[in-house]
Design an enzyme around this catalytic site. Sequence first.
Site, PDB file in Angstrom:
ATOM      1  N   LEU A 156       0.829  -1.200   0.000  1.00  0.00           N
ATOM      2  CA  LEU A 156       0.000   0.000   0.000  1.00  0.00           C
ATOM      3  C   LEU A 156       0.866   1.254   0.000  1.00  0.00           C
ATOM      4  CD1 LEU A 156      -3.367   0.410   1.658  1.00  0.00           C
ATOM      5  CD2 LEU A 156      -1.803   2.332   1.608  1.00  0.00           C
TER       6      LEU A 156
ATOM      7  N   HIS B 140       6.176   0.651  13.350  1.00  0.00           N
ATOM      8  CA  HIS B 140       6.768   1.968  13.130  1.00  0.00           C
ATOM      9  C   HIS B 140       5.697   3.020  13.383  1.00  0.00           C
ATOM     10  CE1 HIS B 140       8.643   5.284  10.952  1.00  0.00           C
ATOM     11  NE2 HIS B 140       9.773   4.591  10.995  1.00  0.00           N
TER      12      HIS B 140
END
Lengths: 349, 368
Positions: B125, B229
């Site tokens: 994505l 993250h």
Amino acid sequence: MWVVRPAQPDDLGSILQIVRTRGRGLSSTLPRDRHALDERIALSRRSFAGQLSSEQFSTYGNGRFMFVLENTEHRKICGVSAIDSRAGNGEPFYSYRRDCLIHASRELGISRRVEVLFPSHAITNRSLLCGFAIEAELVGTPAFQLLSRARMLFIASHRHLFADEIAVEIQGLQQPDGQVPFWDSLGRHFFNMDFKTADEYSAKLSKTFIAELMPPSPIYLSLLSEEAQRAVGQAHRAAEPACKLLESEGFAPGCYVDIFDAGPVLEARTDQLNSLRSSRTKVLDSNDHTGGPDYLLAAGDGIRFRATLGPAKEETGRAATSGDARERLNCRAGDALCLANLIDESAVC
Amino acid sequence: MLIIRPLQNTDLDALYKMTQEAGKGLTSLPADRELLQRKINRARASFEGRCEPEASLYLFALEDTDLQRCVGISGIEARVGRDEVFYNYRVSTLVNASRELDVHVRTPTLNLSNDMTDTSEICSLLLSASHRGGGNGLLLSRCRFMYLDDFRSNFSEKIFAEMRGVSDGEGRSPLWDALGSKFFDMEFSEADVLSALGNKSFIAELMPKYPIYIPMLPESAREVIGRVHQNTEPALSMLQAEGFNYNGLVDIFDGGPVVEAFIPGIRTVRASFTRPMELLEGPASLDVPVSERVMVSNRAFADFRVTTIPAAWVTPDSVQLPADVAAALRVKAGDELRLAPLKDLSPNGPRDEAEPEQTKFNRPLREE
């Protein structure tokens, strides 16, 4: 003068004192608990006498032998040493095998050597020298050599009781403050206790008992702390004299290390041990011989085994020694006498 | 109008630009034209049925019809671990207990696993910075769930996504530094690039095969295992809102978590419904807030198209589309269309992401 003989029940207090003052020097090979030590002495007596029950025999094999070093003038016990006829005493004997794997990728053109500690039971059922402890001021003296090597002379004259391979664990690296780097980097994570506490449990229960709680999988050396990596296969400073003496006997470090402190396991073929190859058995003469260099002398079967230091004069098939030595060995003319040369102390210490 | 459609050869330039734009923060998708062209080729073969369903990679483009340019992509890998070996670490627990010693220690352990083999993965994505917000990230991500459900036989029932793990501004990963680098003399960013170029399973073969006891790793590494993250947090909450859950597997390099869900349980799948299309006459404005929009799909395998429309166009027995939207979706009156909410109705749903959702784009490419 010195004599090495099988431990007996009334040695208990003296042995306890040596074991306790030596503390960690002994690791877990001899119990520091009075009752447990008493039982061990009894087991040793039965082993020397060849009177193990069938149950004991199936567990301990030919037995666990404990020797004491006695000062005959003061009738004082100054050291102790032992042999287990089969390492593990019926349980698995744990070590780490230091080994290497190549992690390679043909596609990426990369090849790396990765060092791994594999849990191993390979030492199980070999014969094991253990329990060595001696008063500090005797380290490096002929008495020190006598206490250690008397075991080899016992093996020489009772070869059938022992395995073809023999090993000895050397205490590993420990910092002056008592910290054990290897333990701190590995074992501590699985026990939540410091080395000293684990060591005490190890003495109280069994080493195998503690070992079974260690991680079951191999350990990548590169994931240990740098101090721990450096400690793998390193002997404790205090164990160096004993280590050197054993090396002069023909023991050598192989790929095995202790699972708690990573001290080296020294290995040898039993028949290749220096004391076994160089010792000779002669018929004891009745005449006295005094003067000249001391030899390692041993006589007596089983529970009557004695070893001492004394002069000797060898002829074909026969040998003479001093009356004092004969007395210490508790033998007389016509008995078999086992002789071995002392190793030059300077080569040992 | 923004519309989802299969990725095409003509998207290469736009895609390349987007990967350049993503820059260092997304080293797992290197700006490499050749690599991107191979991806497009594979996606074309998949949509056109020229490769086995199990070997397929479906890549969807988000096209801005005003700009006539691809501004985002997302994908589905039909099966992982077929040509290469797909590795993860499973975070499991080893209990060390002894009553005599009063010891009961739990040791979290990393076990190398190929458990995701033959499972479908949502991946790849990427949304252009110019089009972030406005529900575009949600559309790119969620359109895939309608595709998965409509063509379920082409996929595994379980779907997973690998989430990007923790690394710092320089692209250094604490887990890689403590673990991978001990076995593979390389910076994380380099290893990540090699992975993206299709060498991940080769690198994995150099990694430790025996369990790693987590307490033996430094704290900096321990604390990133299973964590995403910072920039991936919106993506994680979006997937969690869809019903995806951490399944105990993590990436072998950076420790990022794997989340999984089963197609029938995915929120978009459950909330979707079908309506026949009717032509909407008269003036129609697409300009309504994200919360009042729904996704509409044409349910076509080879020319899959999805866009968003005002919820008001959906009636109890039809969906009404103006001619331009119908043309963009390549549908005509009477076609049975699939609809699903774009945004979560629950107040705990993901916020409209300010940052792009970033799942990993690190599937090894197969030569075609």
